[in-house]
Design an enzyme around this catalytic site. Structure first.
Site, PDB file in Angstrom:
ATOM      1  N   ALA A   1      -5.736   6.754   9.748  1.00  0.00           N
ATOM      2  CA  ALA A   1      -4.703   6.629   8.717  1.00  0.00           C
ATOM      3  C   ALA A   1      -5.321   6.029   7.457  1.00  0.00           C
ATOM      4  CB  ALA A   1      -3.574   5.728   9.223  1.00  0.00           C
TER       5      ALA A   1
ATOM      6  N   ARG B   1       0.840  -1.203   0.000  1.00  0.00           N
ATOM      7  CA  ARG B   1       0.000   0.000   0.000  1.00  0.00           C
ATOM      8  C   ARG B   1       0.869   1.245   0.000  1.00  0.00           C
ATOM      9  NH1 ARG B   1       0.980   2.161   4.786  1.00  0.00           N
ATOM     10  NH2 ARG B   1       1.197   0.853   6.642  1.00  0.00           N
TER      11      ARG B   1
ATOM     12  N   CYS C   1       3.229   6.964  10.690  1.00  0.00           N
ATOM     13  CA  CYS C   1       3.145   7.542   9.343  1.00  0.00           C
ATOM     14  C   CYS C   1       4.385   8.354   8.995  1.00  0.00           C
ATOM     15  CB  CYS C   1       1.885   8.387   9.199  1.00  0.00           C
ATOM     16  SG  CYS C   1       0.358   7.462   9.501  1.00  0.00           S
TER      17      CYS C   1
ATOM     18  N   GLY D   1      -4.139   4.361   3.610  1.00  0.00           N
ATOM     19  CA  GLY D   1      -3.101   3.884   2.694  1.00  0.00           C
ATOM     20  C   GLY D   1      -3.731   2.939   1.688  1.00  0.00           C
TER      21      GLY D   1
END
Length: 237
Positions: A154, A82, A185, A156
């Protein structure tokens, strides 16, 4: 309201097991597309056993303990394909994996990610919280433009031929001390938070999942037409 995808709650599951499930769905959707057939969009929700995952462009130096020590403390570690850097997944977190053909929604990758952010922002507003975007930092933040900026979700994504996998991780009752073992991150000057911490009381985890799922159904309940989103184009990725 009819959802334009098949939904499945995987419950609490090891990362590698969930990865196998979404990879199978991703490959099936790509195969159908290559054959000129309409594949099935899928949305998976789950909670992971404690694990750190590293995006394909992330730096392993953002993992602050050797893998052997992580294992001793009950954490797994997986490099992934990802986008994004390193993050934590664990119990009390809603991890969502939309395996979507973006062309079926007339969405480009950037617009899709913005839509994921919008869903989380709307979710947070129901709890009196103002979720925000932060330039150069995909995901959803609180007090994003202050010294107290802290990430609550988050994001991704991997995308191939407009088909997505991976997705988002929204902290509800997450073990926040786990983030001290990484630079979340890739940031060293920003914090991480959870919904429980922000509202100051424990919430019903199942109800938060149901609420979030309903917001997905609103945004992806039918094919999005270009007329509804005149700025949206799938070109360029």
């Amino acid at each position: 309201m009819k959802e334009a995808y098949d939904f499945r709650d995987l419950g609490r599951i090891a990362y590698e097991e969930a990865l196998a499930v979404q990879t199978s769905a991703f490959e099936a959707l790509l195969k159908a597309k290559a054959q000129g057939r309409q594949g099935e969009n899928k949305l998976f929700f789950c909670e992971h056993e404690p694990v750190f995952t590293l995006g394909k462009n992330g730096r392993k130096s953002n993992l602050l303990l050797p893998e052997a020590q992580l294992k001793e403390r009950g954490f797994a570690f997986y490099p992934t394909n990802r986008g994004g850097d390193i993050t934590y997944h664990g119990p009390g977190q809603i991890t969502g994996y939309p395996v979507f053909d973006l062309e079926s929604f007339h969405l480009g990758l950037r617009q899709y990610i913005e839509l994921l952010e919008e869903i989380v922002i709307r979710f947070l507003s129901a709890y009196g919280l103002k979720g925000e975007r932060l330039a150069g930092a995909t995901g959803v933040w609180l007090d994003a433009h202050t010294a107290g900026a802290r990430k609550i979700c988050a994001i991704g994504v991997k995308c191939s031929r407009y088909v997505t996998m991976h997705g988002f991780a929204l902290n509800i009752q997450t073990d926040l001390p786990a983030y001290a073992l990484i630079h979340p991150c890739g940031f060293i000057d920003k914090g991480v938070t959870s919904l429980d911490r922000e509202v100051g009381e424990p919430l019903d985890f199942q109800k938060t999942k149901t609420h979030l799922r309903s917001l997905f159904a609103e945004k992806f309940s039918c094919k999005i037409s270009p007329e509804d989103n005149p700025s949206v184009s799938p070109a360029g990725f």
